[in-house]
Design an enzyme around this catalytic site. Structure first.
Site, PDB file in Angstrom:
ATOM      1  N   ARG A  55      38.258  43.988 -41.069  1.00 42.15           N
ATOM      2  CA  ARG A  55      37.085  43.506 -40.343  1.00 42.15           C
ATOM      3  C   ARG A  55      37.413  42.322 -39.448  1.00 42.15           C
ATOM      4  NH1 ARG A  55      32.613  45.482 -43.951  1.00 42.15           N
ATOM      5  NH2 ARG A  55      30.633  44.739 -43.177  1.00 42.15           N
ATOM      6  N   ARG A  89      16.924  51.103 -44.564  1.00 41.82           N
ATOM      7  CA  ARG A  89      17.786  51.093 -45.747  1.00 41.82           C
ATOM      8  C   ARG A  89      17.353  49.989 -46.716  1.00 41.82           C
ATOM      9  NH1 ARG A  89      24.107  50.543 -44.590  1.00 41.82           N
ATOM     10  NH2 ARG A  89      23.595  48.380 -44.195  1.00 41.82           N
ATOM     11  N   ARG A 121      18.843  46.516 -50.573  1.00 38.83           N
ATOM     12  CA  ARG A 121      20.013  45.642 -50.394  1.00 38.83           C
ATOM     13  C   ARG A 121      19.557  44.253 -49.969  1.00 38.83           C
ATOM     14  NH1 ARG A 121      25.316  48.224 -47.612  1.00 38.83           N
ATOM     15  NH2 ARG A 121      25.387  46.109 -46.781  1.00 38.83           N
ATOM     16  N   ARG A 169      24.484  39.823 -39.299  1.00 43.17           N
ATOM     17  CA  ARG A 169      25.616  40.734 -39.492  1.00 43.17           C
ATOM     18  C   ARG A 169      26.018  41.403 -38.185  1.00 43.17           C
ATOM     19  NH1 ARG A 169      23.392  44.365 -43.663  1.00 43.17           N
ATOM     20  NH2 ARG A 169      25.424  45.314 -43.903  1.00 43.17           N
TER      21      ARG A 169
HETATM   22  P1  AMP Z   1      29.466  46.516 -46.015  1.00 40.42           P
HETATM   23  O1  AMP Z   1      28.895  47.246 -47.173  1.00 40.42           O
HETATM   24  O2  AMP Z   1      30.816  47.028 -45.602  1.00 40.42           O
HETATM   25  O3  AMP Z   1      28.513  46.372 -44.867  1.00 40.42           O
HETATM   26  O4  AMP Z   1      29.744  45.011 -46.525  1.00 40.42           O
HETATM   27  C1  AMP Z   1      28.689  44.175 -47.004  1.00 40.42           C
HETATM   28  C2  AMP Z   1      29.131  42.721 -46.947  1.00 40.42           C
HETATM   29  O5  AMP Z   1      30.314  42.523 -47.736  1.00 40.42           O
HETATM   30  C3  AMP Z   1      29.507  42.206 -45.564  1.00 40.42           C
HETATM   31  O6  AMP Z   1      28.387  41.757 -44.831  1.00 40.42           O
HETATM   32  C4  AMP Z   1      30.459  41.067 -45.900  1.00 40.42           C
HETATM   33  O7  AMP Z   1      29.756  39.927 -46.337  1.00 40.42           O
HETATM   34  C5  AMP Z   1      31.209  41.625 -47.096  1.00 40.42           C
HETATM   35  N1  AMP Z   1      32.435  42.382 -46.721  1.00 40.42           N
HETATM   36  C6  AMP Z   1      32.695  43.695 -46.932  1.00 40.42           C
HETATM   37  N2  AMP Z   1      33.916  44.035 -46.501  1.00 40.42           N
HETATM   38  C7  AMP Z   1      34.452  42.891 -45.984  1.00 40.42           C
HETATM   39  C8  AMP Z   1      35.697  42.578 -45.357  1.00 40.42           C
HETATM   40  N3  AMP Z   1      36.652  43.514 -45.175  1.00 40.42           N
HETATM   41  N4  AMP Z   1      35.894  41.296 -44.943  1.00 40.42           N
HETATM   42  C9  AMP Z   1      34.956  40.339 -45.138  1.00 40.42           C
HETATM   43  N5  AMP Z   1      33.771  40.568 -45.699  1.00 40.42           N
HETATM   44  C10 AMP Z   1      33.507  41.825 -46.138  1.00 40.42           C
END
Ligand code: AMP
Length: 187
Positions: free
Chosen positions: A88, A127, A133, A144
């Site tokens: 990311r 969602r 969530r 985000r």
């Molecule tokens: P996601 O389900 O992939 O949208 O991730 C939810 C949250 O987890 C994100 O908004 C970040 O806070 C954290 N997160 C997930 N993957 C990463 C990553 N590779 N690097 C940093 N934060 C992450």
């Protein structure tokens, strides 16, 4: 085959990753799922990550890099994986390249799932109601998206320069999008 699914929150990466995993047999690993599970189990990683996740911020690279290292060392990842939600940041992408190179392998394809911003907001708001969530509140949704633009979107250029990137429209029915994804991966 190592595949990265890149796309803003709400683009359908998780859904498409799961379908692609079923069809290819490659495991899908989502750092978001791993972090949510750590938060639920109240582990030290979960406690550290939660404060960032709740605000819609990225968990710092210093915390995530260890998790990525563990994921890529999993025996089931030996024949390749579908990376959903990581890398990311450019630092994470460089770490993925280095960790795969240590195993004599590399990123094979990066799919960027493209969805217009109004649609992302609409999907994430929906969602929030269905899945509850905590990071899908209107403020964190906006946060985000900003974080994605600032910290993750540069990866589009990173992988494009390496000839690995293919853009796929994330609009339409789930099945249609899955077909586009498969076509790219099968090439
Ligand atoms: P996601 O389900 O992939 O949208 O991730 C939810 C949250 O987890 C994100 O908004 C970040 O806070 C954290 N997160 C997930 N993957 C990463 C990553 N590779 N690097 C940093 N934060 C992450």
């Amino acid at each position: 085959m190592n595949i990265i699914l890149l796309g803003p929150p709400g683009s359908g990466k998780g859904t498409q990753g799961a379908l692609l995993s079923q069809r290819t047999g490659l495991p899908r690993v989502s750092t978001g799922d791993l972090l949510r599970s750590a938060v639920q189990r109240d582990t030290p990683l979960g406690r550290e990550a939660k404060q960032y996740m709740d605000q819609g911020l990225l968990v710092p690279d210093a915390v995530i890099l260890g998790l990525i290292e563990e994921v890529l060392a999993l025996p089931e990842a030996a024949n390749g994986i579908i990376m959903d939600g990581f890398p990311r940041t450019v630092a994470q992408a460089e770490a993925v390249d280095r960790l795969l190179a240590e195993r004599q392998t590399a990123v094979d394809r990066v799919l960027s799932i493209d969805v217009p911003e109004e649609e992302l907001v609409r999907r994430m708001t929906g969602r929030a109601r269905v899945e509850g969530r905590v990071d899908d509140t209107p403020e964190t949704i906006r946060q985000r998206l900003v974080v994605y633009e600032e910290q993750t979107a540069p990866l589009v250029a990173y992988y494009n320069e390496r000839g690995l990137l293919t853009g796929v429209s994330g609009m339409g029915r789930i099945e249609e999008i899955a077909e586009r994804v498969e076509e790219v991966v099968g090439r």
